[in-house]
Scaffold this motif. Structure first.
Motif, PDB file in Angstrom:
ATOM      1  N   SER A   1      -8.499   5.494   6.408  1.00 47.94           N
ATOM      2  CA  SER A   1      -7.888   3.745   6.140  1.00 47.94           C
ATOM      3  C   SER A   1      -6.002   4.870   5.375  1.00 47.94           C
ATOM      4  CB  SER A   1      -7.929   3.215   5.228  1.00 47.94           C
ATOM      5  OG  SER A   1      -8.410   4.172   3.593  1.00 47.94           O
ATOM      6  N   VAL A   2      -5.157   4.034   5.512  1.00 47.14           N
ATOM      7  CA  VAL A   2      -4.544   4.197   4.356  1.00 47.14           C
ATOM      8  C   VAL A   2      -4.257   4.242   3.094  1.00 47.14           C
ATOM      9  CG1 VAL A   2      -1.316   4.337   4.693  1.00 47.14           C
ATOM     10  CG2 VAL A   2      -3.136   4.285   7.145  1.00 47.14           C
ATOM     11  N   ASP A   3      -3.537   4.411   2.467  1.00 47.71           N
ATOM     12  CA  ASP A   3      -4.091   3.702   0.717  1.00 47.71           C
ATOM     13  C   ASP A   3      -2.488   3.494   1.246  1.00 47.71           C
ATOM     14  OD1 ASP A   3      -1.819   5.514   0.202  1.00 47.71           O
ATOM     15  OD2 ASP A   3      -2.461   7.115  -0.835  1.00 47.71           O
ATOM     16  N   ALA A   4      -2.146   2.341  -0.601  1.00 46.20           N
ATOM     17  CA  ALA A   4      -1.145   1.975  -0.481  1.00 46.20           C
ATOM     18  C   ALA A   4       0.322   2.647  -0.646  1.00 46.20           C
ATOM     19  CB  ALA A   4      -1.731   1.131  -2.684  1.00 46.20           C
ATOM     20  N   ALA A   5       0.243   3.677  -1.083  1.00 43.74           N
ATOM     21  CA  ALA A   5       1.461   4.911  -0.875  1.00 43.74           C
ATOM     22  C   ALA A   5       1.750   4.906   0.894  1.00 43.74           C
ATOM     23  CB  ALA A   5       1.258   5.904  -1.767  1.00 43.74           C
TER      24      ALA A   5
END
Length: 107
Positions: free
Chosen positions: A65-69
């Motif tokens: 996944s891709v985090d908030a940053a």
């Protein structure tokens, strides 16, 4: 032939030597004693190649996944995660019909 004493032997070099041994044995060229020695060397090379592949598999990471940053998060590769997994059904095409007035025609 002696077993592979070079643990740093590259995968490609070991595979090339192993392929040469297989070709020689398939042609039936060496005498029995030499054939057995080559076979033993081939077993050691095969184990070396398998060890390198296992090590490479452990280092492969999958993007999960891709985090908030916006940074990717990864997980270790798990070869069993997709083993014997049924393939997803193809997406069903949605019919795009416009709603028509009832003109008595069934189609």
């Amino acid at each position: 032939m002696t077993p592979n004493r070079n643990p740093e032997m590259a995968f490609e070099d070991a595979l090339e030597e192993l392929e040469g041994i297989v070709e020689t044995l398939e042609r039936g060229e060496p005498a029995l004693a030499a054939a057995l020695a080559r076979y033993e060397r081939g077993v050691h090379l095969l184990a070396h190649c398998q060890g390198l592949l296992d090590g490479a598999e452990r280092t492969v990471a999958l993007l999960t996944s891709v985090d908030a940053a916006g940074e990717p998060t990864t997980a270790p590769f798990d070869a069993t995660a997709t083993a014997d997994r049924p393939l997803p059904d193809a997406p069903k095409a949605r019919a795009s019909r416009s709603v028509a007035t009832d003109d008595g025609i069934p189609f």
